[in-house]
Each structure stands twice: as structure tokens, then as C-alpha cells.
Design an enzyme around this catalytic site. Structure first.
Site, PDB file in Angstrom:
ATOM      1  N   LEU A  75      28.059  43.865 -29.907  1.00 56.81           N
ATOM      2  CA  LEU A  75      28.632  44.771 -28.918  1.00 56.81           C
ATOM      3  C   LEU A  75      27.948  44.529 -27.580  1.00 56.81           C
ATOM      4  CD1 LEU A  75      28.743  47.985 -31.145  1.00 56.81           C
ATOM      5  CD2 LEU A  75      30.691  46.546 -30.478  1.00 56.81           C
ATOM      6  N   THR A  77      26.546  45.061 -24.056  1.00 59.30           N
ATOM      7  CA  THR A  77      26.039  46.254 -23.372  1.00 59.30           C
ATOM      8  C   THR A  77      25.761  46.022 -21.892  1.00 59.30           C
ATOM      9  OG1 THR A  77      23.812  45.647 -24.122  1.00 59.30           O
ATOM     10  CG2 THR A  77      25.021  47.250 -25.452  1.00 59.30           C
ATOM     11  N   SER A  98      23.594  40.986 -22.079  1.00 53.41           N
ATOM     12  CA  SER A  98      22.809  41.719 -23.069  1.00 53.41           C
ATOM     13  C   SER A  98      23.782  42.325 -24.072  1.00 53.41           C
ATOM     14  CB  SER A  98      21.969  42.822 -22.417  1.00 53.41           C
ATOM     15  OG  SER A  98      21.068  43.387 -23.364  1.00 53.41           O
ATOM     16  N   SER A  99      23.339  42.425 -25.323  1.00 50.77           N
ATOM     17  CA  SER A  99      24.241  42.935 -26.355  1.00 50.77           C
ATOM     18  C   SER A  99      23.440  43.473 -27.527  1.00 50.77           C
ATOM     19  CB  SER A  99      25.194  41.829 -26.846  1.00 50.77           C
ATOM     20  OG  SER A  99      24.458  40.830 -27.537  1.00 50.77           O
ATOM     21  N   SER A 100      24.141  44.206 -28.379  1.00 51.15           N
ATOM     22  CA  SER A 100      23.604  44.620 -29.666  1.00 51.15           C
ATOM     23  C   SER A 100      24.160  43.657 -30.706  1.00 51.15           C
ATOM     24  CB  SER A 100      24.019  46.060 -29.992  1.00 51.15           C
ATOM     25  OG  SER A 100      23.546  46.442 -31.266  1.00 51.15           O
TER      26      SER A 100
END
Length: 391
Positions: A75, A77, A98-100
Site C-alpha cells: 500500500l 503511503t 514509501s509504502s507498507s
């Protein structure tokens, strides 16, 4: 909204898929850490036309936000190094920065880390803080140090960790330098891709300790390296599988700008290829090409007339390979001090002659002087990258 059922369901799915081992000590962490806490203020979901649709935690019904949080998906972000979902009112363009990461990837790497309950861990790339929270739950917050290069991302992660009950060591800085203040560590884990494993990580890891990091320059063609540090200050291990992460910002290849046709106008040689350059879009050949010509980039570019061209470019060595296709096959034009495509074709031929082994066949040895990769005992499948020459 209480997401305990969603966390248990996630743990069940990870167990059924084999990511979580039976009776895994990581399962209680998966069941305890709310992933949704680490997605604030929101995420960007893919939309039509290559756009990103912002979805915020406050602007989404709890049930829908929960469904999003517990998807087994990465996901996004942050876009373009600064934009978050709460700053957007509709679909936007941008490059994810940036991500999860998918829970499958996060938990799979933690399982591979082989930690004991009292081990100290250095995490490179805090990101949202979710993986750090899992480690804090399992190991205790005093045993976890996490480094994030982006101050805004680090601040959001630190706040989320506090809400989750973990006052861990969240450091803002260049993770490629590690964090010597709290060294040595029993384990080092990187949640970003690196072109090479920094020797600083080896120096900050206890003998017998493990470093787990994704290596490679291209989005497709990176491998998860697992190496164990030796008493003499070297480290050795292997690529244990495919992996894909955003690249550490300090090691990301710079974008190629300008007219690529002009850059490749003056060739030293031209010949038919023995191998289609499209093979580099497959995972293992792409990984091998990076071993053969570290620092090169494989690029698709559309010319003004709409024709798509393929290039292999090494800006530092001022070398290139440009490909064209006709009814008889592919032709390569090469220029600069290094014949890039010659080196790649020789590597791919040796790999195919060896039976086209998978990426897990690649071994890796790291010293302060060089990184050495090899497959089996063939000299043609051995690559030594002196550190002073690595871009």
C-alpha cells in the site's frame, strides 16, 4: 473498530500459505499488531490511467478501511518524496517513494531472519513502522533499532509505534551507514533494495550474525540475499529467492535524461544479437545481467515517432548497447569503453549451458575489498565487484 478478527484471519492465511511456520513465534505478533495504525494518514490505491487515488483513514468508513489495511498488498503511503493521501483531493500522478509492504513479504523475511528471543536487530528502512512493531512485540523494543532516511516518514512511523505501545529506537539518517551507536547487532534486515550490501552493515554485525537484504538495481531482477558474518570480518551466504523493494535513495540509479538516441548515435560496432534483449525482462536473466554489468540500466524509451527502443546504458562508464528489431531478429549497436551486450550475452550463454539454474543457486561473499557472486564452479559464472569500482 476492533480489528482483532482481521489480524487472526491474516495470521491464518499466512499459515495456510506456508509463510508463517506452524507454531511460529511470529504469529502472536501478527495477531497483536494492528496494521491500520501504520497507514495513517492514508494510502494511494492504483486508479485508471496510471493515476493514484488517495484514501484517508479519517475519510473512509471503518469497515472499508479495515478491508484495505488487511489486503495482502503493498500500500503506497507517499508519492514523489513528499505527497501523502491527506494532501490530495482526487486522483494524482506520482512515483511511489514509501509504502507498507505486503504482509506476506514482511512476515516471510522475518521468518528467514532466524532470530532468537533476545537478539538485537537493526532495521534499515523504517517505512510505516509496521515491521518494526512486529519485531518490538517479539523481541522487546530495546532490542530493535530502525533507521529511516526520510524525516517525515520517520516521524509518522515513530508516532504510530508510540500509539502501538512501542518506544523503540527510531533513527532518522542514511541507513546505508547503519547505526554504529548501538552496534554490534545479531541481525540486520533491510526493507529497501540495495545495489550492494554496504560493508558497514557487516562491520556492525556480530560474528555469526545474519544480514538479510534485497540486492539489485532493476525492479524485476532483484534477489533476497542472506549472509552470515564470519569471525574475520567477511560475510558469506546466498540468494534465497526473488524479492522486490523500493531502492535505498542513496543507491537508486539516477534517471536517464536527455535524448537517448543522441547518446547512442556513435557506435563502435554493430552485429546481430545471439540472444533477444527481451530476455532481460525475465527475473533471473535480469539479475544475471546486473552481475555482468553492474551500474548499467535496461531502458525502454519511446521516440518522437512513437517507436519504442531498447537500450542498455552505463552512464558512469559512458557505454551503451542499443537494440533494433526487424524481420530477421535483433541487432545491437555498442559504443564506449565496455561492450555491455557482449558481457551480458556471455553470462547468459554460460547460465543456459549450466541448465538455467534458479536465482537461489547464486552464492555471495562480501569482504571490505569486494563482493563476489558465483554459481557452481564455472569461471564464466563468477563475478567479482571490487568496491572501489562499484558505482
Amino acid at each position: 473498530m476492533d480489528t482483532a478478527p482481521e489480524r487472526r484471519a491474516l495470521a491464518d492465511r499466512l499459515t495456510v500459505s506456508g509463510v508463517l511456520r506452524p507454531e511460529s513465534p511470529w504469529r502472536p505478533a501478527v495477531e497483536a499488531v494492528p496494521r491500520e495504525l501504520f497507514l495513517n494518514p492514508g494510502v494511494f490505491l492504483p486508479a485508471d490511467g496510471g493515476l493514484w487515488q488517495p484514501v484517508t483513514a479519517l475519510g473512509t468508513p471503518p469497515e472499508e478501511w479495515s478491508r484495505i489495511a488487511y489486503r495482502d498488498e503493498s500500500l503506497v503511503t507517499q508519492l514523489d518524496g513528499h505527497l501523502t493521501a491527506d494532501q490530495s483531493t482526487g486522483p494524482v500522478t506520482g512515483v511511489p517513494t514509501s509504502s507498507s509492504t505486503t504482509p506476506t513479504t514482511v512476515i516471510g523475511m522475518l521468518e528467514q531472519l532466524d532470530v532468537a528471543d533476545d537478539d538485537s536487530v537493526l532495521e534499515i528502512g523504517t517505512g510505516t513502522g509496521y515491521s518494526g512493531a512486529l519485531m518490538c512485540h517479539r523481541l522487546g523494543e530495546d532490542n530493535v533499532t530502525t533507521v529511516e532516511v526520510d524525516p517525515q516518514v520517520a516521524a509518522r512511523a515513530d508516532a504510530a509505534l508510540e500509539v502501538a505501545g512501542h518506544s523503540t529506537w527510531t533513527v532518522t539518517g542514511d541507513g546505508l551507514l547503519g547505526h554504529p551507536t548501538r552496534a554490534p547487532y545479531d541481525r540486520v534486515i533491510a526493507t529497501c533494495a540495495v545495489r550492494r550490501i554496504p560493508y558497514t552493515w557487516v562491520r556492525q554485525t556480530r560474528p555469526g550474525g545474519i544480514i538479510l537484504a534485497t540486492v539489485g538495481s532493476w525492479l524485476y531482477g532483484t534477489g533476497l540475499a542472506k549472509v552470515r558474518v564470519n569471525d574475520g570480518g567477511s560475510a558469506e551466504g546466498q540468494i534465497i529467492g526473488r524479492s522486490s523493494f523500493m531502492h535505498a535513495r542513496a543507491q537508486a540509479l539516477p534517471p536517464l535524461a536527455g535524448d537517448l538516441s543522441a547518446r547512442t548515435a556513435y557506435a563502435d560496432a554493430e552485429r546481430p544479437t545471439k540472444t533477444s534483449p527481451l530476455l532481460l525482462e525475465e527475473w533471473m536473466p535480469g539479475f544475471l545481467a546486473q552481475l555482468a554489468v553492474p551500474g548499467a540500466q535496461f531502458v525502454r524509451a519511446t521516440a518522437g515517432d512513437g517507436i519504442e527502443n531498447l537500450y542498455l546504458l552505463d552512464a558512469e562508464r559512458e557505454s551503451f548497447a542499443a537494440f533494433t528489431e526487424d524481420t530477421e531478429g535483433w541487432t545491437v549497436r555498442q559504443g564506449g569503453p565496455m561492450a555491455l551486450w557482449d558481457a551480458v550475452e556471455e553470462t547468459l550463454a554460460a547460465w543456459q549451458n549450466a541448465g538455467s539454474p534458479d536465482i537461489a543457486s547464486v552464492r555471495l561473499h562480501i569482504t571490505k575489498e569486494a563482493h563476489t557472486y558465483w554459481i557452481g564452479d564455472q569461471q564464466a559464472l563468477r563475478w567479482e565487484h571490487p568496491l572501489r569500482r562499484l558505482p
